[in-house]
Design a protein around this motif. Structure first.
Motif, PDB file in Angstrom:
ATOM      1  N   PRO A 390       0.795  -1.236   0.000  1.00 52.40           N
ATOM      2  CA  PRO A 390       0.000   0.000   0.000  1.00 52.40           C
ATOM      3  C   PRO A 390       0.825   1.282   0.000  1.00 52.40           C
ATOM      4  O   PRO A 390       2.001   1.276   0.350  1.00 52.40           O
ATOM      5  CB  PRO A 390      -0.776  -0.125   1.314  1.00 52.40           C
ATOM      6  N   MET A 391       0.184   2.368  -0.407  1.00 48.75           N
ATOM      7  CA  MET A 391       0.744   3.727  -0.329  1.00 48.75           C
ATOM      8  C   MET A 391       2.046   3.897  -1.105  1.00 48.75           C
ATOM      9  O   MET A 391       2.962   4.581  -0.668  1.00 48.75           O
ATOM     10  CB  MET A 391       0.965   4.126   1.133  1.00 48.75           C
ATOM     11  N   ILE A 392       2.114   3.274  -2.280  1.00 51.60           N
ATOM     12  CA  ILE A 392       3.317   3.391  -3.118  1.00 51.60           C
ATOM     13  C   ILE A 392       3.288   4.713  -3.881  1.00 51.60           C
ATOM     14  O   ILE A 392       2.254   5.122  -4.414  1.00 51.60           O
ATOM     15  CB  ILE A 392       3.377   2.209  -4.117  1.00 51.60           C
ATOM     16  N   ILE A 393       4.456   5.393  -3.943  1.00 49.10           N
ATOM     17  CA  ILE A 393       4.523   6.638  -4.717  1.00 49.10           C
ATOM     18  C   ILE A 393       5.692   6.643  -5.706  1.00 49.10           C
ATOM     19  O   ILE A 393       5.823   7.579  -6.495  1.00 49.10           O
ATOM     20  CB  ILE A 393       4.634   7.876  -3.798  1.00 49.10           C
ATOM     21  N   SER A 394       6.554   5.596  -5.655  1.00 49.28           N
ATOM     22  CA  SER A 394       7.722   5.634  -6.541  1.00 49.28           C
ATOM     23  C   SER A 394       8.212   4.243  -6.919  1.00 49.28           C
ATOM     24  O   SER A 394       7.945   3.266  -6.211  1.00 49.28           O
ATOM     25  CB  SER A 394       8.874   6.406  -5.880  1.00 49.28           C
ATOM     26  N   VAL A 395       8.955   4.181  -8.007  1.00 55.08           N
ATOM     27  CA  VAL A 395       9.573   2.937  -8.456  1.00 55.08           C
ATOM     28  C   VAL A 395      10.668   2.519  -7.476  1.00 55.08           C
ATOM     29  O   VAL A 395      10.874   1.325  -7.241  1.00 55.08           O
ATOM     30  CB  VAL A 395      10.148   3.100  -9.885  1.00 55.08           C
ATOM     31  N   ASP A 396      11.377   3.484  -6.889  1.00 57.25           N
ATOM     32  CA  ASP A 396      12.441   3.171  -5.926  1.00 57.25           C
ATOM     33  C   ASP A 396      11.904   2.345  -4.765  1.00 57.25           C
ATOM     34  O   ASP A 396      12.562   1.418  -4.287  1.00 57.25           O
ATOM     35  CB  ASP A 396      13.077   4.466  -5.395  1.00 57.25           C
ATOM     36  N   GLU A 397      10.701   2.689  -4.298  1.00 56.69           N
ATOM     37  CA  GLU A 397      10.104   1.933  -3.201  1.00 56.69           C
ATOM     38  C   GLU A 397       9.913   0.474  -3.599  1.00 56.69           C
ATOM     39  O   GLU A 397      10.219  -0.440  -2.820  1.00 56.69           O
ATOM     40  CB  GLU A 397       8.743   2.538  -2.826  1.00 56.69           C
ATOM     41  N   VAL A 398       9.421   0.257  -4.796  1.00 58.08           N
ATOM     42  CA  VAL A 398       9.178  -1.113  -5.277  1.00 58.08           C
ATOM     43  C   VAL A 398      10.491  -1.876  -5.386  1.00 58.08           C
ATOM     44  O   VAL A 398      10.571  -3.059  -5.030  1.00 58.08           O
ATOM     45  CB  VAL A 398       8.434  -1.097  -6.628  1.00 58.08           C
ATOM     46  N   LYS A 399      11.534  -1.219  -5.858  1.00 54.61           N
ATOM     47  CA  LYS A 399      12.837  -1.883  -5.983  1.00 54.61           C
ATOM     48  C   LYS A 399      13.392  -2.285  -4.617  1.00 54.61           C
ATOM     49  O   LYS A 399      13.970  -3.360  -4.457  1.00 54.61           O
ATOM     50  CB  LYS A 399      13.815  -0.974  -6.726  1.00 54.61           C
ATOM     51  N   LYS A 400      13.187  -1.434  -3.611  1.00 52.61           N
ATOM     52  CA  LYS A 400      13.631  -1.769  -2.251  1.00 52.61           C
ATOM     53  C   LYS A 400      12.838  -2.951  -1.701  1.00 52.61           C
ATOM     54  O   LYS A 400      13.379  -3.823  -1.015  1.00 52.61           O
ATOM     55  CB  LYS A 400      13.471  -0.556  -1.333  1.00 52.61           C
ATOM     56  N   ILE A 401      11.538  -2.978  -2.001  1.00 50.47           N
ATOM     57  CA  ILE A 401      10.690  -4.100  -1.576  1.00 50.47           C
ATOM     58  C   ILE A 401      11.197  -5.397  -2.204  1.00 50.47           C
ATOM     59  O   ILE A 401      11.331  -6.427  -1.526  1.00 50.47           O
ATOM     60  CB  ILE A 401       9.215  -3.854  -1.990  1.00 50.47           C
TER      61      ILE A 401
END
Length: 540
Positions: A390-401
């Motif tokens: 939830p609450m994703i705002i960027s591709v960087d967040e997804v890469k860290k996940i």
């Protein structure tokens, strides 16, 4: 004729006599105890007996309402053995030299008050569970009988509120409807009504009086109204409404097993949203194709401390097994904003909806996130689990996940633990930022799920909790619908699927619009599955 108004938790019309649930009240007296060790032993023996009774209730509930709804009694057993709960009772007996009944009653009041004070509606409903478990203990300690209701004929069951151990003892074939003075839409009574598909009205307050016991009444679960001693005109109107409702339900029942397909052949998956384990029974009963949103935060909100990997694993595994191969999309914890757990130690924020919540907590406190990911991947071996963030705002967040997922997978492999390597991962589209970078996000994940509640709030810059702003809040706003369309186009451009799990998914006036956008999945409350299927099949 007397007319009472409350809150509907399940529609339909019921006509019959009111029967009040009669509860044996116990007065708890504080007594000084000389031998505290003996009193603690007495408490432990009562706890063992209460656990045995709960197991019997679980077994009966499995036969009556299915395994998923019977799980509430497993949760009650866990509550009885909760270390904080038990230690509070034992410490009170030891330090204050009081009787076990008093220690249990006081602990129950403290824990129930804590739950009731939480902002989350589901957690407020757990206050009744603590009371239920504790009252069972007190009745065992005082050798008192449990309450009952004599049901010689089908009746409208009335009460101040009903707890799981009371509802499970009712003859389900003779329950026409539930009406209660108190309770919430997440109370066990409400959940059971939705599972059984019978009318229920809660929140009638003190107007629902014991003196109405035995009187003829009509429960209008659609409008949340009860008519006591209805006049001829009202009775005729309600009987007509009941016939029409039954006809609709019979037609909807015929849709079970049918495809969610339009007249032109366009197919869409119709899934269910759930907030806890006890909703799974309603998902299966209403023939959902899967679970489109499992809110995992209930595990954190109902706990006094961070739930362990093992505790989480058991819950996710149970849901996956109950759904028997159907897709189960579990959202990682969405703590923060209006869902607070004290032990997280979150600071008070001026604008919590825009603050430290959801994935922002997970990425900055990786030990919490990693525990949940391990439990999810372990449970994936028992069904078709998918994970969304939830609450994703960027591709960087997804890469860290994805980096953290890689670490978890490597650890589980080294430990020889089974898990599926093809678990789908997705992101929730609930911020304008996620929409605007959705063409890039789609390259990183397997699916999108649109959370229309937050997306509407953030797109319109309107706090959806602020009642003063209701005149300005428009979930059908062209900007909101454009956001969903953009996300759908970008998902499909990368060959990924997109669903909607927010309130708008159940808005039947928009079903045609969503199908025209190419939305692949709509996830709604279990009771909306068949009405949505009907609407889909009527679309061109």
């Amino acid at each position: 004729m007397i007319t009472l108004s409350g809150k509907s938790v399940f529609g339909g019309i019921a006509i019959g006599k009111i029967s009040f649930y009669k509860r044996n009240e116990i007065t708890i007296k504080r007594s000084r105890i000389e031998d505290t060790d003996a009193e603690i032993r007495r408490f432990e023996e009562a706890k063992a007996q209460a656990l045995a009774e709960l197991q019997q209730l679980h077994d009966k509930a499995v036969d009556d309402v299915g395994e998923a709804n019977a799980m509430i009694f497993e949760i009650h057993q866990m509550m009885l053995e909760d270390l904080d709960y038990v230690e509070s009772i034992v410490n009170m007996i030891t330090t204050q030299e009081v009787n076990a009944e008093y220690a249990v009653g006081t602990t129950a009041d403290n824990f129930a008050a804590m739950f009731a004070a939480m902002d989350d509606a589901y957690m407020q409903g757990r206050a009744a569970d603590v009371k239920d478990v504790s009252e069972r203990l007190i009745k065992v300690l005082s050798n008192s009988d449990h309450g009952a209701i004599e049901m010689k004929e089908p009746v409208i069951v009335a009460a101040d509120d009903l707890v799981p151990s009371e509802t499970v003892q009712l003859d389900k074939e003779k329950v026409l409807a539930f009406v209660t003075m108190y309770g919430s839409s997440n109370s066990h009574t409400a959940i059971l009504a939705r599972t059984m598909n019978i009318p229920a009205v809660i929140g009638l307050g003190e107007d629902l009086k014991q003196e109405y016991d035995g009187k003829l009444a009509v429960v209008d679960g659609m409008d949340g109204v009860i008519y006591i001693d209805p006049d001829a005109r009202t009775m005729e109107a309600m009987q007509k409404k009941q016939r029409e409702d039954l006809e609709k339900k019979e037609l909807l029942e015929q849709l079970k097993g049918k495809e969610n397909v339009t007249k032109s052949g366009q197919k869409v998956n119709v899934y269910a949203n759930i907030g806890n384990l006890s909703d799974v029974g309603a998902v299966l009963k209403n023939d959902a194709g899967g679970i489109g949103l499992f809110r995992s935060e209930f595990l954190y909100l109902e706990s006094e401390t961070f739930p362990t990997e093992e505790q989480q694993f058991k819950v996710y595994k149970q849901v996956a097994e109950n759904m028997a191969g159907k897709r189960v999309i579990i959202r990682t914890l969405d703590i923060g904003a209006d869902k607070q757990a004290e032990y997280f130690g979150l600071d008070k924020e001026e604008n919590p909806a825009l603050g430290y919540r959801a994935i922002r907590i997970c990425l900055t406190r990786p030990e919490i996130f990693k525990t949940q990911l391990r439990a999810l991947y372990r449970a994936s071996a028992y069904g078709q689990i998918a994970i969304m963030f939830p609450m994703i705002i960027s591709v960087d967040e997804v890469k860290k996940i994805k980096e953290m997922i890689q670490v978890v997978q490597e650890e589980l492999t080294e430990e020889g633990v089974d898990f599926r390597k093809d678990v789908e991962i997705g992101v929730m589209i609930e911020t304008p930022a996620a929409v605007m970078v959705s063409h890039e996000l789609a390259k990183e994940v397997d699916f999108f799920s649109v959370g229309t509640n937050d997306l509407t709030q953030y797109t319109l810059a309107i706090d959806r909790q602020n009642q003063k702003l209701e005149p300005f809040y428009d979930a059908h706003h062209p900007a909101v619908l454009s956001m969903i369309r953009i996300a759908a186009e970008n998902a499909h451009r990368e060959g990924k699927w997109i669903g909607i799990c927010g309130e708008l998914a159940a808005d039947l006036s928009l079903t045609g619009t969503f199908l025209e956008m190419g939305i692949d999945e709509l996830s709604v409350a279990p009771g909306m599955i068949l009405p949505l299927r009907k609407t889909v099949r009527e679309c061109e």
